[in-house]
Every structure is written in structure tokens, then in C-alpha cells.
Design a protein around this motif. Structure first.
Motif, PDB file in Angstrom:
ATOM      1  N   MET A 272       0.810  -1.231   0.000  1.00 45.18           N
ATOM      2  CA  MET A 272       0.000   0.000   0.000  1.00 45.18           C
ATOM      3  C   MET A 272       0.838   1.273   0.000  1.00 45.18           C
ATOM      4  SD  MET A 272      -3.209  -1.179   2.392  1.00 45.18           S
ATOM      5  CE  MET A 272      -2.254  -2.036   3.640  1.00 45.18           C
ATOM      6  N   SER A 273       2.062   1.181  -0.507  1.00 44.89           N
ATOM      7  CA  SER A 273       2.936   2.341  -0.590  1.00 44.89           C
ATOM      8  C   SER A 273       2.397   3.345  -1.615  1.00 44.89           C
ATOM      9  CB  SER A 273       4.350   1.899  -0.990  1.00 44.89           C
ATOM     10  OG  SER A 273       5.098   2.977  -1.470  1.00 44.89           O
ATOM     11  N   PRO A 274       2.223   4.613  -1.229  1.00 45.69           N
ATOM     12  CA  PRO A 274       1.735   5.624  -2.188  1.00 45.69           C
ATOM     13  C   PRO A 274       2.650   5.781  -3.398  1.00 45.69           C
ATOM     14  CG  PRO A 274       1.599   6.449   0.071  1.00 45.69           C
ATOM     15  CD  PRO A 274       2.367   5.161   0.132  1.00 45.69           C
ATOM     16  N   SER A 275       3.972   5.630  -3.199  1.00 46.21           N
ATOM     17  CA  SER A 275       4.894   5.792  -4.331  1.00 46.21           C
ATOM     18  C   SER A 275       4.739   4.654  -5.331  1.00 46.21           C
ATOM     19  CB  SER A 275       6.342   5.868  -3.836  1.00 46.21           C
ATOM     20  OG  SER A 275       6.696   4.705  -3.108  1.00 46.21           O
ATOM     21  N   TYR A 276       4.454   3.440  -4.854  1.00 47.46           N
ATOM     22  CA  TYR A 276       4.187   2.328  -5.772  1.00 47.46           C
ATOM     23  C   TYR A 276       2.896   2.582  -6.552  1.00 47.46           C
ATOM     24  CZ  TYR A 276       7.825  -0.955  -4.234  1.00 47.46           C
ATOM     25  OH  TYR A 276       9.023  -1.577  -3.999  1.00 47.46           O
TER      26      TYR A 276
ATOM     27  N   ASN B 101      -2.452   0.815 -17.989  1.00 48.95           N
ATOM     28  CA  ASN B 101      -3.630  -0.039 -18.177  1.00 48.95           C
ATOM     29  C   ASN B 101      -3.794  -1.084 -17.080  1.00 48.95           C
ATOM     30  OD1 ASN B 101      -4.214   1.315 -20.538  1.00 48.95           O
ATOM     31  ND2 ASN B 101      -3.130  -0.134 -21.843  1.00 48.95           N
ATOM     32  N   ALA B 102      -2.914  -1.055 -16.090  1.00 45.99           N
ATOM     33  CA  ALA B 102      -2.924  -2.093 -15.057  1.00 45.99           C
ATOM     34  C   ALA B 102      -3.869  -1.725 -13.917  1.00 45.99           C
ATOM     35  CB  ALA B 102      -1.515  -2.305 -14.522  1.00 45.99           C
ATOM     36  N   SER B 103      -4.695  -2.695 -13.516  1.00 46.07           N
ATOM     37  CA  SER B 103      -5.509  -2.516 -12.314  1.00 46.07           C
ATOM     38  C   SER B 103      -4.677  -2.941 -11.106  1.00 46.07           C
ATOM     39  CB  SER B 103      -6.788  -3.354 -12.392  1.00 46.07           C
ATOM     40  OG  SER B 103      -6.475  -4.741 -12.432  1.00 46.07           O
ATOM     41  N   ILE B 104      -4.786  -2.172 -10.033  1.00 42.14           N
ATOM     42  CA  ILE B 104      -3.965  -2.408  -8.845  1.00 42.14           C
ATOM     43  C   ILE B 104      -4.705  -3.305  -7.866  1.00 42.14           C
ATOM     44  CG2 ILE B 104      -2.938  -1.320  -6.808  1.00 42.14           C
ATOM     45  CD1 ILE B 104      -2.402   1.147  -8.530  1.00 42.14           C
ATOM     46  N   THR B 105      -4.021  -4.346  -7.421  1.00 42.36           N
ATOM     47  CA  THR B 105      -4.507  -5.180  -6.330  1.00 42.36           C
ATOM     48  C   THR B 105      -3.528  -5.052  -5.179  1.00 42.36           C
ATOM     49  OG1 THR B 105      -5.574  -6.786  -7.810  1.00 42.36           O
ATOM     50  CG2 THR B 105      -5.030  -7.531  -5.583  1.00 42.36           C
ATOM     51  N   PHE B 106      -4.029  -4.676  -4.018  1.00 49.20           N
ATOM     52  CA  PHE B 106      -3.142  -4.606  -2.867  1.00 49.20           C
ATOM     53  C   PHE B 106      -2.929  -6.007  -2.324  1.00 49.20           C
ATOM     54  CE2 PHE B 106      -4.790  -0.168  -2.787  1.00 49.20           C
ATOM     55  CZ  PHE B 106      -3.580   0.419  -3.111  1.00 49.20           C
ATOM     56  N   ASP B 107      -1.669  -6.340  -2.223  1.00 47.36           N
ATOM     57  CA  ASP B 107      -1.285  -7.701  -1.872  1.00 47.36           C
ATOM     58  C   ASP B 107      -1.918  -8.134  -0.549  1.00 47.36           C
ATOM     59  OD1 ASP B 107       0.516 -10.072  -2.163  1.00 47.36           O
ATOM     60  OD2 ASP B 107       1.350  -9.253  -0.305  1.00 47.36           O
TER      61      ASP B 107
ATOM     62  N   ILE C 249     -14.284 -14.645  -0.204  1.00 43.38           N
ATOM     63  CA  ILE C 249     -15.463 -14.260  -0.999  1.00 43.38           C
ATOM     64  C   ILE C 249     -15.071 -14.110  -2.467  1.00 43.38           C
ATOM     65  CG2 ILE C 249     -17.246 -12.506  -1.321  1.00 43.38           C
ATOM     66  CD1 ILE C 249     -16.945 -11.818   1.658  1.00 43.38           C
ATOM     67  N   THR C 250     -15.877 -14.647  -3.360  1.00 42.59           N
ATOM     68  CA  THR C 250     -15.567 -14.618  -4.798  1.00 42.59           C
ATOM     69  C   THR C 250     -16.474 -13.667  -5.584  1.00 42.59           C
ATOM     70  OG1 THR C 250     -16.999 -16.543  -5.137  1.00 42.59           O
ATOM     71  CG2 THR C 250     -14.651 -16.968  -4.783  1.00 42.59           C
ATOM     72  N   ASP C 251     -17.590 -13.248  -4.998  1.00 47.37           N
ATOM     73  CA  ASP C 251     -18.509 -12.336  -5.679  1.00 47.37           C
ATOM     74  C   ASP C 251     -18.184 -10.898  -5.283  1.00 47.37           C
ATOM     75  OD1 ASP C 251     -21.209 -11.943  -7.190  1.00 47.37           O
ATOM     76  OD2 ASP C 251     -21.431 -10.796  -5.323  1.00 47.37           O
ATOM     77  N   THR C 252     -17.993 -10.027  -6.268  1.00 42.54           N
ATOM     78  CA  THR C 252     -17.566  -8.658  -6.000  1.00 42.54           C
ATOM     79  C   THR C 252     -18.580  -7.887  -5.163  1.00 42.54           C
ATOM     80  OG1 THR C 252     -16.365  -8.628  -8.117  1.00 42.54           O
ATOM     81  CG2 THR C 252     -16.779  -6.510  -7.064  1.00 42.54           C
TER      82      THR C 252
ATOM     83  N   TRP D 106      -9.386   1.275  -0.827  1.00 43.35           N
ATOM     84  CA  TRP D 106     -10.590   0.463  -1.009  1.00 43.35           C
ATOM     85  C   TRP D 106     -10.592  -0.312  -2.327  1.00 43.35           C
ATOM     86  CZ3 TRP D 106     -14.446  -0.377   2.525  1.00 43.35           C
ATOM     87  CH2 TRP D 106     -15.610  -0.977   2.061  1.00 43.35           C
ATOM     88  N   SER D 107     -10.390   0.382  -3.435  1.00 40.15           N
ATOM     89  CA  SER D 107     -10.526  -0.283  -4.746  1.00 40.15           C
ATOM     90  C   SER D 107      -9.473  -1.366  -4.940  1.00 40.15           C
ATOM     91  CB  SER D 107     -10.444   0.747  -5.876  1.00 40.15           C
ATOM     92  OG  SER D 107      -9.184   1.404  -5.854  1.00 40.15           O
ATOM     93  N   GLY D 108      -8.251  -1.110  -4.460  1.00 35.42           N
ATOM     94  CA  GLY D 108      -7.193  -2.098  -4.614  1.00 35.42           C
ATOM     95  C   GLY D 108      -7.435  -3.350  -3.802  1.00 35.42           C
ATOM     96  N   ILE D 109      -8.085  -3.189  -2.629  1.00 39.52           N
ATOM     97  CA  ILE D 109      -8.423  -4.363  -1.806  1.00 39.52           C
ATOM     98  C   ILE D 109      -9.568  -5.132  -2.446  1.00 39.52           C
ATOM     99  CG2 ILE D 109      -9.303  -5.088   0.444  1.00 39.52           C
ATOM    100  CD1 ILE D 109      -7.774  -2.709   1.668  1.00 39.52           C
ATOM    101  N   ILE D 110     -10.581  -4.423  -2.925  1.00 35.94           N
ATOM    102  CA  ILE D 110     -11.713  -5.084  -3.593  1.00 35.94           C
ATOM    103  C   ILE D 110     -11.256  -5.787  -4.869  1.00 35.94           C
ATOM    104  CG2 ILE D 110     -13.867  -4.652  -4.845  1.00 35.94           C
ATOM    105  CD1 ILE D 110     -14.208  -4.658  -1.825  1.00 35.94           C
TER     106      ILE D 110
END
Length: 402
Positions: free
Chosen positions: A213-217, A227-233, A307-310, A343-347
Motif C-alpha cells: 500500500m505504498s503511495p509511491s508504488y 492499463n494495469a488494475s492495482i490489487t493490494f497484496d 469471498i468470490t462475488d464482487t 478500497w478499490s485495490g483491496i476489492i
């Protein structure tokens, strides 16, 4: 036959010298070319010998004795007037070792022997082993292609405790390291984008990125991998929750000796504890209601990852955050603020299902190599060791029959 020599090369002399009273001696093998031999230039033309220079290479030991090859290496004058040193078949240019010697050194490293130990086994200084190692690894890295990279995991680690952080980039589909750089944050992402272009890939082709969740990353991905969607590890998010849980434990333990020595009893999941520790955990949760509430909330948050459903995931995360806000557990309330800020990266984890286990597995390999070497002072050595153990690359050093 043992040296695999062919015309025009031949052995002219061998000497075994052994000082009195010592078991270990030295075997010197002298190689020469037959008179009147011609050698091929850069354009395939045969040229006569212009002059020669004496060279020496260390070879594999002959029994317990050190072994060296000596040769007059010919230089030829090409048609354009340039003088070229002929490539000998038993060694690469610029090396003081034979190819088989280097292959054996690489085999020992492949078998997870620390480089310092390889040096003492081969009776050479470790920095010379590193020179051989870096040559072959960097040659493999240079030839590597990244044309199929679409999903990337990015994490940082240190070369030794508290020093010199580097960024490790992993292709999550092929489960291998594709790039290592000295920088952290947005500069590291920019460098990855440049390397992708250089090696047949494309920054715009990257679809998913897993980061902490580093802001610089985050800024680096948005700028360099547009074009990449971010997922927080998942691992890093869970680590933040564990920090909040530990802070609750510390607050509850003030003036209470009973919680001392139970850090991991509280931080680990109950199913990972021994029966004795499970009983101790049950007792502690009964004695400390606030700790019990925090532990229950931690377990509930872990259910989110299954959970698998968004839409269901969104509803559940809102529900969990509201539950925390209704408590007076302030470390968890700070964690909720972190969740909402990312939020969006965790979802996105629910959509991408990027498995942090790939990154964890590679990181475990890196940490094991770091422990074997007792840390790395030289960043170049550390980077190349990561490529060697986790890059799944093809290296051109000769095969040594093990």
C-alpha cells in the motif's frame, strides 16, 4: 581426450611439481598449435598467425593437485588490418579459468553452497567466484524475453538487515522474477516499464499489478503501467491488521502480567496453535473482553479473502468497517481508515484473485539465500543471486556432469 582438444591444438608438455613434505602439488599442462596453422577471422576468412601471447588458465584439480593450462594464444591480422586474438576452445575471453572450471563453480552454487565456501573449495578468492557467477547470470538476464508478461507482483526486500532495499518484480503467471532494481517506489516501476520495452514486452500490456500500500508504488503504476488494475497484496493488508491486533495486545497488557509472552498466541490463528496454546488463548480471550472482540474482528476480516462475488465482497467489507467503527478499539479504527484509503485495490483482489503465495514463495527463497550468505554487501551480487534462484532463466555456462 580429457581436455577435448582438436586440431590444430595439441599438448606439448606436462609437469607435476610437488614441494617436499606437502601432499598438494601443481600440474601444469602446456598447449600449443601446430606450425603453419591458420585461424578464422570475423568474416570467416582463414588467416595466418601474426604473433602470439602467453596465457594461463586454472583448470579443475588433478586429484588433489591444482591444475593450470598454459598456451601460446595466436593473434591474426585480418584483411582490414585489425589484429584479433583467437578464441581458444577451452576458455571464454577475459577469463583466467577454463570453461569446465567455471561450470563446476556454477554447479556448486546451484547446489546452494555459499559463494565463500565455493571459493575455499576451489582454492580461489570469493571475489573471483563472484566475477564468474555475475558474468553468466548477466548474460542470461540480457537474453531473457518478457513478451508475454501481463500480471506482475512487486515487492521490496533488503540486501541485509536494515540496509539497501531493492525491488523485486515477478511475473505471476510464470512464477518467476523478471527484473530486480536498486530503487524503490515510483522509480522502480518506471525502470520496470523501460525493461519491458527493451525485452520485447510492453508496459501497456500489463493488466494486473499486485503491490503493497505504498503511495509511491501506486503513483508509479498509474504513471508507468497505465492499463494495469492495482490489487493490494493480501499479505501486506493482513500484516497491517496484525499490527493493529498487536497494538491492542500491548494496550491490554499494561499493568497486566498475564499477557506477557503471548504475542504470537494472539497473532496466530487458533488452528495454527498447539492444543496447549489454544487453551491459553481461550483463557486470555475470556479474561480480556476487548482483546476477544479484536480477535473476533480479525477472524471476520480474514473471511473477506474467501469471498468470490464482487458485490458480496463490497457489502461484507462495508459491514465489517461499520462494526469496527461501533467499537472503542482505536488501533482497528485506524486500520479501517487504511482500508478505506485503499478500497478499490483491496476489492480488486476479489476480481483478480492474484495469489500472494507466489510472492511469498519467491521471497522465502530470497531470504534463505540471504541467510546462507549472512547478508549481501554488494547489491550486484544480491541482484544476480535473485535472478539465479528465482528467474527460471537459461544460462549458457557449459554443462558439468554431476
Amino acid at each position: 581426450m580429457a581436455l577435448n582438444l582438436s586440431s590444430p591444438w595439441e599438448i606439448t608438455k606436462m609437469e607435476l611439481t610437488k614441494p617436499d613434505g606437502l601432499k598438494r602439488g601443481q600440474l601444469d599442462i602446456y598447449i600449443d598449435f601446430t606450425a603453419g596453422s591458420q585461424f578464422v577471422d570475423d568474416k570467416g576468412n582463414f588467416c595466418g598467425v601474426y604473433d602470439t601471447e602467453e596465457r594461463k588458465w586454472q583448470h579443475l584439480n588433478f586429484f588433489e593437485h591444482n591444475c593450470f593450462l598454459h598456451a601460446r594464444v595466436p593473434r591474426i591480422k585480418q584483411k582490414d588490418g585489425k589484429v584479433k586474438t583467437v578464441q581458444v576452445p577451452w576458455a571464454r575471453p577475459g577469463s583466467g579459468f577454463t570453461l569446465l572450471f567455471e561450470a563446476f563453480a556454477m554447479l556448486l552454487i546451484e547446489y546452494e553452497m555459499p559463494v565463500n565456501k565455493v571459493g575455499s573449495t576451489l582454492r580461489i578468492e570469493p571475489h573471483r567466484v563472484w566475477r564468474v557467477f555475475n558474468h553468466w547470470v548477466e548474460k542470461g538476464v540480457e537474453k531473457d524475453t518478457l513478451s508475454t508478461v501481463k500480471n506482475v507482483g512487486i515487492d521490496d526486500t533488503s540486501s541485509k538487515k536494515g540496509h539497501n532495499y531493492i525491488t523485486v518484480n515477478v511475473d505471476l503467471d510464470t512464477r518467476r522474477v523478471i527484473h530486480v532494481c536498486k530503487d524503490r517506489g515510483s522509480d522502480a516501476i518506471a525502470e520496470l516499464a523501460d525493461v519491458l520495452k527493451l525485452k520485447g514486452g510492453s508496459p501497456v500490456a500489463v493488466e494486473k499489478v499486485a503491490i503493497d500500500m505504498s503511495p509511491s508504488y501506486v503513483s508509479g503504476v498509474q504513471t508507468s503501467l497505465p492499463n494495469a488494475s492495482i490489487t493490494f497484496d493480501r499479505f501486506h493488508v493482513t500484516a497491517k491488521l496484525s499490527e493493529a491486533m498487536n497494538e491492542v495486545r500491548k494496550l491490554e497488557s499494561k499493568g497486566n502480567q498475564m499477557l506477557k509472552g503471548h504475542k504470537y498466541t494472539v497473532l496466530k490463528n487458533s488452528k495454527n496453535l498447539s492444543k496447549t496454546k489454544q487453551q491459553e488463548l481461550e483463557f486470555l480471550l475470556m479474561m480480556y473482553p476487548r482483546l476477544a472482540e479484536a480477535y473476533r474482528l480479525k477472524l471476520m476480516f480474514n473471511d473477506f479473502w474467501e469471498i468470490t462475488d464482487t458485490q458480496e465482497a463490497l457489502t461484507y467489507l462495508h459491514f465489517w468497517c461499520d462494526m469496527v467503527d461501533d467499537t472503542d478499539i482505536f488501533p482497528f479504527k485506524r486500520f479501517v481508515k487504511t482500508v478505506k484509503a485503499h478500497w478499490s485495490g483491496i476489492i480488486n483482489y476479489v476480481k483478480s484473485r492474484i495469489n500472494s503465495g507466489v510472492m511469498e514463495g519467491i521471497n522465502n527463497k530470497i531470504q534463505l539465500a540471504k541467510r546462507r550468505a549472512r547478508g549481501y554487501r554488494n547489491i550486484r551480487n544480491f541482484k544476480n543471486m535473485i535472478y539465479f534462484i528465482a528467474g527460471k532463466m537459461k544460462f549458457d555456462y557449459p554443462y558439468y556432469p554431476s
